[in-house]
Scaffold this motif. Structure first.
Motif, PDB file in Angstrom:
ATOM      1  N   GLU A 576      48.560  -0.202  62.157  1.00  0.00           N
ATOM      2  CA  GLU A 576      48.917  -1.047  61.005  1.00  0.00           C
ATOM      3  C   GLU A 576      48.055  -0.678  59.807  1.00  0.00           C
ATOM      4  O   GLU A 576      48.461  -0.808  58.664  1.00  0.00           O
ATOM      5  CB  GLU A 576      48.701  -2.534  61.319  1.00  0.00           C
ATOM      6  N   LYS A 577      46.860  -0.236  60.130  1.00  0.00           N
ATOM      7  CA  LYS A 577      45.925  -0.038  59.032  1.00  0.00           C
ATOM      8  C   LYS A 577      46.107   1.294  58.322  1.00  0.00           C
ATOM      9  O   LYS A 577      45.301   1.670  57.497  1.00  0.00           O
ATOM     10  CB  LYS A 577      44.487  -0.142  59.568  1.00  0.00           C
ATOM     11  N   ILE A 578      47.154   2.041  58.706  1.00  0.00           N
ATOM     12  CA  ILE A 578      47.340   3.338  58.060  1.00  0.00           C
ATOM     13  C   ILE A 578      47.463   3.143  56.555  1.00  0.00           C
ATOM     14  O   ILE A 578      48.264   2.339  56.081  1.00  0.00           O
ATOM     15  CB  ILE A 578      48.609   4.041  58.596  1.00  0.00           C
ATOM     16  N   ASP A 579      46.633   3.875  55.843  1.00  0.00           N
ATOM     17  CA  ASP A 579      46.593   3.729  54.406  1.00  0.00           C
ATOM     18  C   ASP A 579      47.690   4.604  53.795  1.00  0.00           C
ATOM     19  O   ASP A 579      47.496   5.784  53.545  1.00  0.00           O
ATOM     20  CB  ASP A 579      45.194   4.157  53.928  1.00  0.00           C
ATOM     21  N   TRP A 580      48.865   3.986  53.587  1.00  0.00           N
ATOM     22  CA  TRP A 580      49.997   4.783  53.101  1.00  0.00           C
ATOM     23  C   TRP A 580      49.796   5.246  51.664  1.00  0.00           C
ATOM     24  O   TRP A 580      50.465   6.163  51.217  1.00  0.00           O
ATOM     25  CB  TRP A 580      51.306   4.037  53.262  1.00  0.00           C
TER      26      TRP A 580
ATOM     27  N   MET B   1      46.402  10.052  55.812  1.00  0.00           N
ATOM     28  CA  MET B   1      45.639  11.284  55.947  1.00  0.00           C
ATOM     29  C   MET B   1      45.199  11.501  57.395  1.00  0.00           C
ATOM     30  O   MET B   1      45.415  12.545  57.979  1.00  0.00           O
ATOM     31  CB  MET B   1      44.363  11.127  55.098  1.00  0.00           C
ATOM     32  N   GLU B   2      44.583  10.431  57.933  1.00  0.00           N
ATOM     33  CA  GLU B   2      44.027  10.551  59.286  1.00  0.00           C
ATOM     34  C   GLU B   2      45.100  10.931  60.292  1.00  0.00           C
ATOM     35  O   GLU B   2      44.875  11.766  61.168  1.00  0.00           O
ATOM     36  CB  GLU B   2      43.372   9.226  59.713  1.00  0.00           C
ATOM     37  N   ILE B   3      46.257  10.306  60.111  1.00  0.00           N
ATOM     38  CA  ILE B   3      47.291  10.547  61.131  1.00  0.00           C
ATOM     39  C   ILE B   3      47.821  11.974  61.047  1.00  0.00           C
ATOM     40  O   ILE B   3      48.145  12.592  62.069  1.00  0.00           O
ATOM     41  CB  ILE B   3      48.427   9.503  61.017  1.00  0.00           C
ATOM     42  N   ILE B   4      47.818  12.534  59.843  1.00  0.00           N
ATOM     43  CA  ILE B   4      48.282  13.916  59.721  1.00  0.00           C
ATOM     44  C   ILE B   4      47.289  14.851  60.407  1.00  0.00           C
ATOM     45  O   ILE B   4      47.670  15.730  61.192  1.00  0.00           O
ATOM     46  CB  ILE B   4      48.422  14.317  58.246  1.00  0.00           C
ATOM     47  N   ARG B  48      34.427  11.882  59.048  1.00  0.00           N
ATOM     48  CA  ARG B  48      35.481  11.124  58.377  1.00  0.00           C
ATOM     49  C   ARG B  48      36.067  11.938  57.234  1.00  0.00           C
ATOM     50  O   ARG B  48      35.425  12.798  56.653  1.00  0.00           O
ATOM     51  CB  ARG B  48      34.974   9.768  57.852  1.00  0.00           C
ATOM     52  N   LEU B  49      37.329  11.598  56.918  1.00  0.00           N
ATOM     53  CA  LEU B  49      38.037  12.377  55.903  1.00  0.00           C
ATOM     54  C   LEU B  49      37.797  11.783  54.522  1.00  0.00           C
ATOM     55  O   LEU B  49      37.946  10.576  54.330  1.00  0.00           O
ATOM     56  CB  LEU B  49      39.531  12.368  56.224  1.00  0.00           C
ATOM     57  N   ARG B  50      37.416  12.633  53.599  1.00  0.00           N
ATOM     58  CA  ARG B  50      37.173  12.137  52.244  1.00  0.00           C
ATOM     59  C   ARG B  50      37.713  13.167  51.277  1.00  0.00           C
ATOM     60  O   ARG B  50      37.227  14.282  51.227  1.00  0.00           O
ATOM     61  CB  ARG B  50      35.672  12.007  52.016  1.00  0.00           C
ATOM     62  N   SER B  51      38.740  12.763  50.506  1.00  0.00           N
ATOM     63  CA  SER B  51      39.114  13.699  49.454  1.00  0.00           C
ATOM     64  C   SER B  51      38.402  13.280  48.176  1.00  0.00           C
ATOM     65  O   SER B  51      38.034  12.108  48.006  1.00  0.00           O
ATOM     66  CB  SER B  51      40.626  13.741  49.265  1.00  0.00           C
TER      67      SER B  51
END
Lengths: 950, 114
Positions: A576-580, B1-4, B48-51
């Motif tokens: 749910e927390k995915i930052d779209w 981003m994380e999920i990709i 952690r991912l940081r752009s």
């Protein structure tokens, strides 16, 4: 020469030991500590007290005498320097054992003595008996040593320290501790194996395959004494309990009797002496096992006496062997008329061994008898002790008689390989000296050995040192009676056995069948051959795929299991927390391509290698862009450059991989077994991919805990003088790791180079590639063209561009290097960039063209890089800082401007040089393969030729 | 981003492992390369991912993780990239030598009898 050096060292040791007489006679303990790991109580401690002083003196003095003897004994055809270096190393290890003030350290030296004993026994390595004996001795004493180590660890655990002084002072605690018995048993296994005590005695007779000086020194005077030395050393801490009495006393008694009995039936002089040594060691062990202070006095006294007379007897055996060519008692006889002096000396020494009055052996034997009479533990065994001791002593008299009468008296020998004569005087000198000691100690003990014995004994027993008398005559008493019985009985035994022995059978009756050696061999075969093979056939496979499959599945299970136990599953992932908002379509599309490339590479790698390689590059580029995207410019830069070299490298390799034959299952009739395997592998791969994706997603969506990164960020500039923290970490904070890493790189490059020097390509790929063949055929067909011209023509424009690129890329590399400390760049990136500029030339103009004009010498680059990095590290030592401490300041240079001059830059320069060297070396080594194999058409090669490395 | 990134790591690992379990040496070398991309990305993502974070610190202000990227995983990955290149090179040469010596490109040095 080697002998002289060894002799001088041994003599110097003896003198050094002697100088400690004054503090020793006052009962002091001399300590010297070198701190090693003080935090866990491991220090190098040299500790000298009375007992270790006597032992050190014994080791050094006998060592010197044996060296003098060995100088004449060793044949010039043998590798004499090797003998003396082993000998010296052994002596050092012995001194280490007796002088250790830390028990772990003592065990270390203990194992060293086993190792050097192995090397010395196997010195005549062409002799199978010597190799066997050496192996057996090492196996038995080495296993004993490991048990000892375990025992010492338990002991240290009980006491809380490995310091010898502390261990000796806590006897009460040790003996009442629950772990006393395991510790005792383990330590005793170590001591009993080393001192060749029953049931581990069988290795010693086989060790007699060694040169006689080794037998005299290691296997009678010193190394086998280490076991009893340890028993005496730890006597205050361990002795005086029931288990001690039964194990030590029992083993000692059994060994004493068995050794003395078997010794009578040996036909080999050294075999007789070996069993006699076993028996005397048994006597010493028995004395220590009795657990009374007087027993310790007798044990130490007999230890010294035995070393003197047994060593001289071994020397006599060696002289006889040396001068007659035989050690077989059946063949030897009447030697007294040829070598009267040696005979006399040997007779005195054997008399001491038999315990004849007025010799040192008599005194300690009397003490032993007196001690057996005293009651220790109320039992049948204790009551039988005096009788058993007398019987053993009878056998001892009998074999001593046999040694003398059989060898030196009787008719002149016939059929000996050499005519016997006296040895050179200096070869006899050590014997003379030792026999003189036997006599002096035997006649005037109080004046000679008295003070020394007192020093040694009081160091072990401290305040408990009992009253003892060293007089030759104690009046008519039981011990004297036992001695007389033993003498008379011994003569009778000898007379009884003489007829039997003359038949010439080897080995004792009754026990001939039961050989410790046979049992040992059987165990060795079972463990190291049978079981090993069974285990291999049960668990091993020579095939890589099942092994890898097993590893992957194991890793998968090991990854899933703890997560499962903690109740973690896909549902716990917080989607749910995915930052779209942060979801970037471009990024997603880029990875869509990247992932497709990865899957495509996986799919095509079998038949379409070039396609797979291109798609691998696609996945690599996606990774590279990801690094840019996610604020890691350094990584992106390095990844991009490495991507280029990797691809070039694999392309160079492709040339040598023959075409794959089409599918082995042409009509799509893939066997079920293969299909099942592929499905299984696919499932495993999917499971692993899903698992790692979930895992990384779970971690990435959690808060970053406090790490050491903040430390690096805060101190990068103040401590390392750079603003590019990644680079500062590499060359400064973790410079040592980087040094290790570039060393690995250098090793890999050299390995690649070495492997390719002997490279034999697959026969199918020997022929020229089809493309080249067509081109060359075209050139060949036209009389106005030179061979290779077509390639050269269509490469002309790229060639020129790449040529012009050389300085550009070179300058870019130096730029990357210089700015690396403050901005993205650094030694790795710069090095790879530089190597690209080199390899571009190879690709554009061909190997020969480049090498006619440019000599790169990559191995030298590697060497310089490694040296630069190492010396930068060493430089900080000059200023009193630890290895690789960096210093920095900014320097104004004309034109270039302000640049940071950190010593880390020098280090980075080393990294740069090494990376250039290693990369170029690997690429060139592969590129070079192409110019040696192809068989060119007859027309001469004209420059600029272009095989282009491919 | 994380999920990709997570999906990317997953796919790279899966493809790499599949190839690692294949019988032909070239498949294994490609598989190892894919696996090392996955491993590098995985280690990198531990910071952690940081752009748009700053990778370079200001000389006189001590940096903190709020504005700057995490340098530690990057330093780890940087050395990993170079080492994986060395590994690929070594493996390639062993592969070629083994092909020449044994006459097959099977990982066991001989064709399996199924």
């Amino acid at each position: 020469m080697a002998g002289i050096i060894t002799g001088v060292v041994a003599l110097a040791c003896t003198i050094v030991v002697t100088t400690f007489y004054a503090p020793m006679s006052q009962g002091k303990v001399v300590n010297a500590t070198v701190e090693w790991l003080p935090s866990i109580g491991l220090n190098f401690i040299v500790r000298l007290d009375g007992f270790s002083w006597i032992m050190a003196g014994l080791v050094a003095l006998i060592g010197f005498l044996v060296v003098v003897y060995a100088r004449y004994y060793m044949s010039p055809e043998d590798p004499v320097p090797r003998f003396f270096s082993f000998f010296l190393a052994f002596m050092g290890a012995m001194l280490g054992v007796v002088l250790s003030g830390n028990l772990i350290q003592m065990v270390f030296f203990w194992e060293l003595t086993s190792l050097f004993s192995f090397l010395l026994i196997g010195y005549w390595s062409h002799n199978p008996g010597a190799r066997e004996g050496a192996r057996m001795a090492l196996t038995v004493t080495g296993i004993g040593g490991l048990c000892l180590l375990a025992g010492i660890l338990v002991l240290g655990h009980i006491v809380g320290s490995y310091d010898l002084d502390q261990v000796l002072a806590s006897g009460e605690i040790i003996r009442s501790h629950a772990l006393y018995r395991p510790a005792l048993v383990l330590i005793l296994i170590g001591a009993l194996t080393k001192s060749a005590q029953f049931p581990f005695h069988f290795w010693l007779p086989h060790a007699m395959a060694a040169p006689t000086p080794v037998s005299a020194y290691l296997h009678s005077a010193t190394m086998v004494k280490v076991g009893v030395f340890l028993l005496a050393r730890l006597w205050p801490a361990l002795a005086g309990t029931e288990p001690w009495f039964w194990i030590v006393g029992g083993a000692g008694m059994a060994t004493l009797l068995l050794g003395a009995y078997v010794a009578n039936f040996q036909q080999d002089l050294k075999g007789l002496l070996a069993y006699s040594t076993i028996s005397h060691l048994g006597l010493i062990t028995l004395m220590l096992g009795l657990g009374s202070p007087l027993g310790v006095v007798a044990a130490v006294f007999h230890l010294l006496n035995h070393a003197t007379f047994k060593c001289s007897l071994f020397m006599a055996a060696g002289i006889i062997d040396h001068e007659t060519g035989s050690r077989d008692i059946r063949r030897l006889s009447g030697l007294a008329r040829y070598m009267p002096i040696t005979a006399t000396l040997a007779m005195v020494a054997s008399a001491a061994m038999a315990g004849v009055p007025l010799l040192n052996g008599f005194l300690s034997k009397e003490m032993f008898f007196a001690e057996t009479i005293v009651e220790h533990v109320d039992s049948l065994f204790d009551g039988a002790l005096p009788f058993l001791a007398t019987v053993a002593s009878m056998f001892s008299v009998a074999y001593s008689l046999r040694f003398i009468l059989g060898v030196f008296f009787g008719p002149a020998p016939v059929g000996l390989p050499r005519t016997p004569h006296e040895p050179p005087h200096w070869m006899r000198f050590p014997m003379e000296f030792l026999v003189l000691l036997c006599l002096l100690v035997g006649i005037i003990p109080g004046l000679t050995i008295g003070p020394f014995l007192h020093i040694a004994v009081s160091a072990i027993l401290g305040g408990d040192t009992p009253y003892y008398s060293l007089a030759v005559w104690h009046g008519l008493n039981y011990p004297l009676l036992m001695s007389i019985v033993a003498m008379v009985g011994g003569v009778l035994v000898y007379l009884l056995l003489r007829g039997y022995l003359a038949q010439g059978q080897e080995g004792p009756p009754l026990l001939r069948r039961l050989k410790g050696q046979r049992i040992f061999e059987r165990i060795m075969v079972t463990v190291s051959w049978k079981w090993a093979r069974q285990l291999e056939s049960l668990l091993g496979t020579r095939r890589l795929q099942p092994q890898l499959r097993l590893l992957v599945v194991l890793a998968l299970v090991a990854g899933i299991f703890p997560l499962y136990m903690e109740g973690f599953g896909p549902r716990r992932l917080s989607f749910e927390k995915i930052d779209w908002h942060g979801f970037d379509t471009a990024f997603a599309l880029m990875w869509l391509v990247g992932m497709s490339c990865a899957i495509g590479a996986a799919y095509q790698a079998k038949y379409h290698r070039l396609a797979a390689l291109a798609m691998l590059g696609g996945a690599g580029l996606s990774t590279c862009i990801t690094f840019v995207w996610l604020s890691a410019p350094d990584l992106a830069l390095t990844q991009l450059l490495v991507e280029i070299v990797t691809t070039v490298l694999l392309l160079l390799g492709l040339r040598w991989m023959p075409k794959r034959v089409a599918d082995v299952y042409p009509d799509g009739a893939v066997p079920l077994k293969v299909l099942a395997r592929r499905t299984w592998d696919l499932l495993v791969a999917i499971a692993a991919g899903l698992g790692i994706a979930m895992l990384s997603y779970a971690i990435m969506t959690r808060q970053l805990p406090e790490t050491i990164s903040s430390y690096f960020l805060e101190n990068a500039y103040t401590g390392g003088g750079g603003t590019n923290v990644v680079n500062v970490i590499l060359v400064d904070f973790r410079g040592f790791d980087t040094l290790g890493e570039i060393t690995v790189l250098a090793i890999v490059a050299l390995t690649v180079f070495a492997l390719l020097r002997r490279f034999r390509p697959a026969p199918e790929s020997m022929a020229m590639p089809e493309q080249q063949r067509v081109q060359f055929a075209y050139d060949d067909a036209h009389p106005d063209r030179n061979i290779g011209q077509t390639v050269a023509e269509y490469m002309e424009i790229p060639r020129l561009i790449m040529l012009w690129f050389f300085p550009v890329v070179g300058v870019f590399a130096v730029y990357l290097l210089m700015r690396g400390h403050d901005l993205p760049g650094g030694g790795f990136a710069a090095g790879v960039a530089m190597s690209i500029s080199f390899i571009l030339q190879y690709m554009a103009s061909g190997t020969r063209w480049v090498e006619d004009r440019l000599r790169i010498l990559p191995v030298r680059w590697i060497g310089i890089g490694l040296l630069a990095a190492t010396f930068t590290g060493l430089g900080s030592w000059l200023f009193g800082y630890p290895f690789l401490t960096s210093s920095f300041q900014y320097v104004e240079l004309p034109v270039i401007g302000k640049i940071p001059m950190a010593s880390a830059l020098l280090f980075d320069l080393g990294v740069y040089s090494l990376v250039v060297g290693a990369t170029v070396l690997m690429l060139i080594a592969i590129a070079h393969q192409s110019i040696r194999t192809p068989k060119l058409p007859r027309k001469a090669f004209s420059a600029p030729s272009s095989t282009g490395g491919q | 981003m994380e999920i990709i990134i997570a999906a990317a790591i997953g796919v790279l690992t899966g493809s790499g492992l599949w190839l690692l379990l294949r019988p032909r040496t070239f498949q294994v070398i490609i598989g190892l390369s894919l696996l090392s991309y996955a491993a590098n990305l995985f280690i990198f993502s531990m910071g952690r991912l940081r752009s748009n974070a700053v990778p370079i610190i200001e000389p006189d202000t001590p940096g903190n993780l709020a504005t700057l990227t995490d340098p530690l995983p990057q330093a780890l990955v940087l050395t990993a990239i170079v080492i994986s290149f060395a590994m690929t090179a070594l493996f390639l040469v062993v592969l070629l030598a083994s092909r020449g010596l044994t006459g097959t490109d099977h990982v066991d040095g001989r064709e399996s009898d199924l």
